[in-house]
Design an enzyme around this catalytic site. Structure first.
Site, PDB file in Angstrom:
ATOM      1  CB  CYS A  23      81.394  -9.678 -41.739  1.00  0.00           C
ATOM      2  SG  CYS A  23      81.083  -9.777 -43.508  1.00  0.00           S
TER       3      CYS A  23
ATOM      4  CB  CYS B  46      75.996 -13.483 -45.230  1.00  0.00           C
ATOM      5  SG  CYS B  46      76.971 -14.877 -44.618  1.00  0.00           S
TER       6      CYS B  46
ATOM      7  CB  CYS C   9      87.893  -9.254 -46.432  1.00  0.00           C
ATOM      8  SG  CYS C   9      88.935 -10.144 -47.540  1.00  0.00           S
TER       9      CYS C   9
ATOM     10  CB  SER D 111      86.614 -17.470 -42.147  1.00  0.00           C
ATOM     11  OG  SER D 111      86.670 -17.109 -43.505  1.00  0.00           O
ATOM     12  CG  LEU D 112      90.192 -20.971 -36.801  1.00  0.00           C
ATOM     13  CD1 LEU D 112      89.149 -22.072 -36.831  1.00  0.00           C
ATOM     14  CD2 LEU D 112      91.571 -21.577 -36.571  1.00  0.00           C
ATOM     15  CG  HIS D 113      88.105 -14.936 -38.409  1.00  0.00           C
ATOM     16  ND1 HIS D 113      89.142 -14.827 -39.302  1.00  0.00           N
ATOM     17  CD2 HIS D 113      86.978 -14.776 -39.140  1.00  0.00           C
ATOM     18  CE1 HIS D 113      88.660 -14.602 -40.508  1.00  0.00           C
ATOM     19  NE2 HIS D 113      87.352 -14.565 -40.432  1.00  0.00           N
TER      20      HIS D 113
ATOM     21  CG  ASN E 226      89.526  -4.550 -44.631  1.00  0.00           C
ATOM     22  OD1 ASN E 226      90.611  -3.970 -44.713  1.00  0.00           O
ATOM     23  ND2 ASN E 226      89.312  -5.747 -45.144  1.00  0.00           N
TER      24      ASN E 226
ATOM     25  CB  CYS F  18      80.995 -12.820 -39.088  1.00  0.00           C
ATOM     26  SG  CYS F  18      81.081 -14.537 -39.636  1.00  0.00           S
TER      27      CYS F  18
ATOM     28  CB  CYS G 233      86.328 -11.260 -54.742  1.00  0.00           C
ATOM     29  SG  CYS G 233      85.469 -11.578 -53.190  1.00  0.00           S
TER      30      CYS G 233
ATOM     31  N   GLY H  95      78.030 -13.850 -48.706  1.00  0.00           N
ATOM     32  CA  GLY H  95      77.402 -15.159 -48.537  1.00  0.00           C
ATOM     33  C   GLY H  95      78.330 -16.253 -48.059  1.00  0.00           C
ATOM     34  CD  GLU H  96      79.897 -20.523 -45.466  1.00  0.00           C
ATOM     35  OE1 GLU H  96      80.649 -19.688 -44.982  1.00  0.00           O
ATOM     36  OE2 GLU H  96      80.316 -21.552 -46.063  1.00  0.00           O
TER      37      GLU H  96
ATOM     38  CD  GLU I  56      78.609  -4.710 -52.474  1.00  0.00           C
ATOM     39  OE1 GLU I  56      77.870  -3.778 -52.164  1.00  0.00           O
ATOM     40  OE2 GLU I  56      79.659  -4.957 -51.879  1.00  0.00           O
TER      41      GLU I  56
ATOM     42  CB  SER J 226      86.602 -18.239 -48.263  1.00  0.00           C
ATOM     43  OG  SER J 226      86.755 -17.856 -46.919  1.00  0.00           O
TER      44      SER J 226
HETATM   45  N1  SAH Z   1      81.380 -16.682 -45.746  1.00  0.00           N
HETATM   46  C1  SAH Z   1      82.693 -16.975 -46.235  1.00  0.00           C
HETATM   47  C2  SAH Z   1      83.178 -16.077 -47.377  1.00  0.00           C
HETATM   48  C3  SAH Z   1      82.943 -14.583 -47.273  1.00  0.00           C
HETATM   49  S1  SAH Z   1      83.899 -13.609 -46.179  1.00  0.00           S
HETATM   50  C4  SAH Z   1      83.682 -16.972 -45.092  1.00  0.00           C
HETATM   51  O1  SAH Z   1      83.288 -16.650 -43.970  1.00  0.00           O
HETATM   52  O2  SAH Z   1      84.829 -17.342 -45.288  1.00  0.00           O
HETATM   53  C5  SAH Z   1      85.511 -13.530 -46.832  1.00  0.00           C
HETATM   54  C6  SAH Z   1      86.569 -13.278 -45.759  1.00  0.00           C
HETATM   55  O3  SAH Z   1      86.547 -11.933 -45.267  1.00  0.00           O
HETATM   56  C7  SAH Z   1      86.366 -14.149 -44.529  1.00  0.00           C
HETATM   57  O4  SAH Z   1      87.568 -14.673 -44.075  1.00  0.00           O
HETATM   58  C8  SAH Z   1      85.806 -13.151 -43.549  1.00  0.00           C
HETATM   59  O5  SAH Z   1      85.909 -13.597 -42.239  1.00  0.00           O
HETATM   60  C9  SAH Z   1      86.643 -11.932 -43.867  1.00  0.00           C
HETATM   61  N2  SAH Z   1      86.115 -10.693 -43.288  1.00  0.00           N
HETATM   62  C10 SAH Z   1      84.854 -10.420 -42.906  1.00  0.00           C
HETATM   63  N3  SAH Z   1      84.758  -9.190 -42.390  1.00  0.00           N
HETATM   64  C11 SAH Z   1      85.987  -8.649 -42.449  1.00  0.00           C
HETATM   65  C12 SAH Z   1      86.530  -7.367 -42.103  1.00  0.00           C
HETATM   66  N4  SAH Z   1      85.771  -6.411 -41.590  1.00  0.00           N
HETATM   67  N5  SAH Z   1      87.849  -7.159 -42.328  1.00  0.00           N
HETATM   68  C13 SAH Z   1      88.613  -8.126 -42.885  1.00  0.00           C
HETATM   69  N6  SAH Z   1      88.169  -9.328 -43.249  1.00  0.00           N
HETATM   70  C14 SAH Z   1      86.866  -9.596 -43.030  1.00  0.00           C
END
Ligand code: SAH
Length: 357
Positions: free
Chosen positions: A117, A110, A334, A216-218, A292, A114, A103, A161-162, A90, A193
């Site tokens: 996601c 992937c 995202c 993407s730290l979170h 989301n 996570c 994007c 993907g990563e 996508e 990212s």
């Molecule tokens: N693998 C890479 C790029 C893809 S994800 C990465 O991890 O950065 C792109 C962004 O969307 C990342 O910051 C990811 O953590 C975030 N993301 C994943 N699931 C999400 C969700 N349910 N709501 C909002 N952001 C999300």
């Protein structure tokens, strides 16, 4: 048969010389492939039928195609691309007043898993070839011109993907998008990212020519992060911090962190404090992301918690942006990619594990 886009310029040239063709033909063909981004031999209309036939007899042309599209009420549009082996990925177009951001995906599925996601839940299927990443740009750019009256201005490698686990193809695609012999975009308009792949961040730091980097730290708390981002197991936060420090020292760049606010998980003042102290060794920008909905147990943080979190970071003189998500009504935001596509299976699976925080 080999795909024509596996060949370097010199290989195309050698192939043609073998058949008594002139060298300038190689230049023409290379331009069709990477500057004009065509999708079939028959579109190379200045090289003659015979050469077209020669190419057709010796090479395949694996071109992605748009299979499905969904337009959101905010004009964000999600596209499903079908690859030559029928796998689906996508891409998303996100228009604002001055720009159109594309994007793009870097892998089918992937491997990061996570917890929050949707793509993470489908698992890893395969890496994308650089031509498949390039195709997403070309096809989305046509759509951008058609729908929004202007081409793509920015590209984010933030789809499925990563990117740093498909390093060579990602870098080659960026090269083709930025070189004068290709599309000629500015690398400053491209952002990659990562979920925090230490080796990849160090490799990126050592390049002369690189895209922007977002991480993407979170969560900056090791015990929490490993639950929501299993990548932490082999890429621990302290080692990640060292790699980021190295990246900053080599490039002089400010570090962009993405931080997804999850209700009751990583959105307390204590979490903000841990984040602030993690960021001390380098200048940062924090992009706070709204969660989301996916098929996961998580929920978005309350407005009150979001505001408190922002205030705390600002009180520490940190640069903070709150990113409101777009395209939510079509699952293009995202973390929602691969959700609700009529053509895919397994996108709506149950989360792999329940959080024990
Ligand atoms: N693998 C890479 C790029 C893809 S994800 C990465 O991890 O950065 C792109 C962004 O969307 C990342 O910051 C990811 O953590 C975030 N993301 C994943 N699931 C999400 C969700 N349910 N709501 C909002 N952001 C999300």
């Amino acid at each position: 048969m080999k795909d024509i886009r596996e060949l370097s310029f010199n290989e195309i040239s050698d192939f043609l010389l073998q058949y008594g063709e002139k060298k300038f033909r190689a230049k023409q063909i290379y331009e069709w492939l990477w500057r004009k981004g065509i999708g079939s031999f028959s579109e190379m209309n200045n090289i003659g039928q015979q050469v077209q036939q020669l190419l057709n007899d010796n090479f395949t042309f694996h071109r992605a195609s748009i299979d499905v599209e969904h337009k959101s009420s905010d004009k964000t549009t999600k596209f499903g691309f079908r690859l030559h082996d029928n796998k689906m990925i996508e891409g998303v177009l996100i228009p604002t007043k001055e720009r159109v951001t594309a994007c793009v995906s870097t892998q089918v599925g992937c491997a990061m898993h996570c917890a929050f996601c949707a793509t993470g839940q489908m698992g890893f299927i395969r890496n994308l070839h650089y031509s498949e990443i390039f195709d997403q740009y070309i096809l989305l750019n046509h759509k951008s011109i058609e729908y929004f009256g202007q081409g793509i201005t920015n590209i984010v490698y933030m789809g499925m993907g990563e990117p740093l686990l498909n390093f060579a193809n990602v870098m080659k695609s960026i090269d083709l998008l930025t070189t004068k012999d290709g599309i000629g975009l500015s690398p400053q308009r491209i952002t990659l990212s990562t979920a925090g792949i230490i080796e990849g961040i160090r490799k990126l730091a050592d390049l002369d020519f690189r895209p922007g980097l977002a991480i993407s730290l979170h969560s900056a708390d090791p015990k929490k992060r490993i639950h929501i981002m299993p990548v932490t197991e082999h890429n621990p936060l302290d080692k990640l911090q060292e790699a980021i420090k190295y990246y900053h020292e080599k490039t002089g760049e400010r570090i962009t962190f993405e931080y997804l606010l999850l209700n009751g998980i990583n959105d307390s003042l204590r979490d903000a404090e841990i984040l602030a102290s993690y960021c001390r060794p380098f200048p940062v920008k924090i992009n706070l992301i709204e969660f989301n909905a996916t098929d996961s147990p998580f929920q978005r943080s309350s407005e009150e918690n979001v505001q408190k979190f922002i205030q705390f970071l600002e009180s520490r003189n940190m640069v903070v942006n709150l990113r409101r998500s777009r395209g939510k009504d079509i699952a293009a935001a995202c973390g929602q990619l691969i959700k609700n596509f009529p053509s895919d299976k397994g996108g709506n699976s149950v989360p792999l594990f329940v959080l024990l925080l």
